[in-house]
Each structure stands twice: as C-alpha cells, then as structure tokens.
Design an enzyme around this catalytic site. Structure first.
Site, PDB file in Angstrom:
ATOM      1  N   ASP A 114       0.790  -1.253   0.000  1.00 23.35           N
ATOM      2  CA  ASP A 114       0.000   0.000   0.000  1.00 23.35           C
ATOM      3  C   ASP A 114       0.818   1.297   0.000  1.00 23.35           C
ATOM      4  O   ASP A 114       0.504   2.222   0.768  1.00 23.35           O
ATOM      5  CB  ASP A 114      -0.948   0.022   1.214  1.00 23.35           C
ATOM      6  N   HIS A 143     -10.629   0.863  -2.722  1.00 21.67           N
ATOM      7  CA  HIS A 143     -11.985   0.891  -2.202  1.00 21.67           C
ATOM      8  C   HIS A 143     -12.983   1.477  -3.188  1.00 21.67           C
ATOM      9  O   HIS A 143     -12.679   2.467  -3.866  1.00 21.67           O
ATOM     10  CB  HIS A 143     -12.053   1.741  -0.932  1.00 21.67           C
ATOM     11  N   LYS A 189      -7.102  -4.846  -2.666  1.00 23.34           N
ATOM     12  CA  LYS A 189      -7.855  -5.326  -1.500  1.00 23.34           C
ATOM     13  C   LYS A 189      -8.826  -4.259  -1.021  1.00 23.34           C
ATOM     14  O   LYS A 189      -8.674  -3.088  -1.363  1.00 23.34           O
ATOM     15  CB  LYS A 189      -6.901  -5.735  -0.379  1.00 23.34           C
ATOM     16  N   CYS A 247      -2.011  -2.152   7.828  1.00 25.31           N
ATOM     17  CA  CYS A 247      -2.010  -3.152   6.756  1.00 25.31           C
ATOM     18  C   CYS A 247      -0.734  -3.986   6.695  1.00 25.31           C
ATOM     19  O   CYS A 247      -0.781  -5.158   6.336  1.00 25.31           O
ATOM     20  CB  CYS A 247      -2.299  -2.480   5.413  1.00 25.31           C
TER      21      CYS A 247
END
Ligand SMILES: [Zn+2]
Length: 197
Positions: free
Chosen positions: A16, A60, A102, A141
C-alpha cells in the site's frame, strides 16, 4: 554492504505505498514517503535476483465501510481510480510486479494483502517460502499482512526501515506482536544492497 539476501523461494511484498497514505494524501502516514527510496532499492534487488515482487493496494469503492461516512475508522481514502489510490509516483515498480487489490467489497473491511486475494496460493504455486515485507502502514495493513503470512506458514521478514506507522506507539506494539508471532525484524538499511550495490 551486506551479503546477498534474496534468493529463489523469496518474494518481496510492497504494501500500500499509495498517494493517500503519504504526506498530502487523505490518510497520511507521517514520513510515509520515506519508505519509497528504501523500497526502490529492494525492488531493484528483487528484480536482479529474479524473485517475485508483489505490490498491494487499498482499492476501495466510494462509500466503503471503513470510511467515517459509514461509521468506520478512517476518512475516505484510496477510492478506485482516483489519484489518491495511485502508487506513490516515486515508487519504481518493475514490470512483472503482481498487483493485489484489496478492500474492494464495499461492505467488508480488509487490511491484509492475503485476505480474499488468493495471494497465498499465488506465492505457493511459485515455490515461495520466505517473504520480505515493507510499506504502509506498519500498525495497520503491514501488521495484518505479516500476521496472515505467518499463519499461512511463510517465513516472514519485516523490513523495518521500509515501513512507518500511523501511530508511533501502535507501531511499537505491532512490531512486538509480529515478533512474538515469529516475524524476523530486519533493522539494517542496506540489507537489500548485496546484489544491487
Ligand atoms: Zn483502506
């Protein structure tokens, strides 16, 4: 200049490293962009060693369950297709990097790069046993990814200078938790440079 560290059976996981998690982004991690040059060296070393490189991203849909607007813990961040969801522009991901998205289900909060992504199978199919993990954020994360990897039976090394926490105290807790679960914490700045340098 350490000895070569990356070898067949290894994989590098870059967690990320996205615009929204760096200073100026929607959910900035303090000093978040400082992981970029460190990870660039690891990516280069991984490419030279011919080992798998995985880049995960928070990805997202608008109105994701983790956002404040739905009672979640975070401001809106890493919305699919926005600049904030892009990888940090300084991150030099090699071609052939496997991308893991994700948090794509609007109603499910996901932190680990292993959760519902098929990543563990992807790695096992390629003979990977040992993981080197860095990225953002250490206490969220990265933590979840490392703990899942350990549960999945991988040997896991955290590249400490390639990660930063949302919260300093949370970062220390996360490191202790990962260590207790079996993670090896690498402190050195030049661990990846044996081959590269
Ligand atoms: Zn998120």
């Amino acid at each position: 200049m350490g000895l070569p560290r990356l070898q067949p059976g290894d994989a590098l996981i870059v967690v990320d490293v996205q615009v929204d998690f760096c200073p100026g982004g929607a959910l900035p991690v303090r000093e978040g962009s400082q992981v970029v040059p460190v990870l660039n060296r690891w990516v280069e070393a991984a490419r030279e060693a011919g080992v798998c490189i995985i880049a995960s991203r928070d990805w997202h849909p608008p109105g994701h369950i983790s956002f404040h607007e739905r009672g979640g813990r975070w401001p809106s961040h890493c919305v699919q297709g926005t600049i904030g969801a892009a990888f940090h522009p300084g991150l030099r991901l090699a071609s052939g990097v496997a991308l893991v998205s994700k948090g794509t289900d609007p109603d499910r909060d996901v932190y680990s790069a292993f959760e519902r992504t098929g990543l563990a199978n992807h790695l096992r199919q390629r003979g990977v046993r040992r993981l080197w993990v860095g990225g953002l954020a250490l206490d969220v994360c990265v933590r979840a990814t490392v703990l899942d990897a350990l549960k999945g039976g991988f040997e896991v090394h955290l590249i400490k200078d390639a990660t930063r926490p949302v919260d300093v105290r949370g970062g220390w807790h996360a490191i202790n938790e990962m260590r207790e679960a079996g993670c090896i914490v690498e402190n050195g700045a030049d661990d990846a440079r044996g081959r590269a340098g």
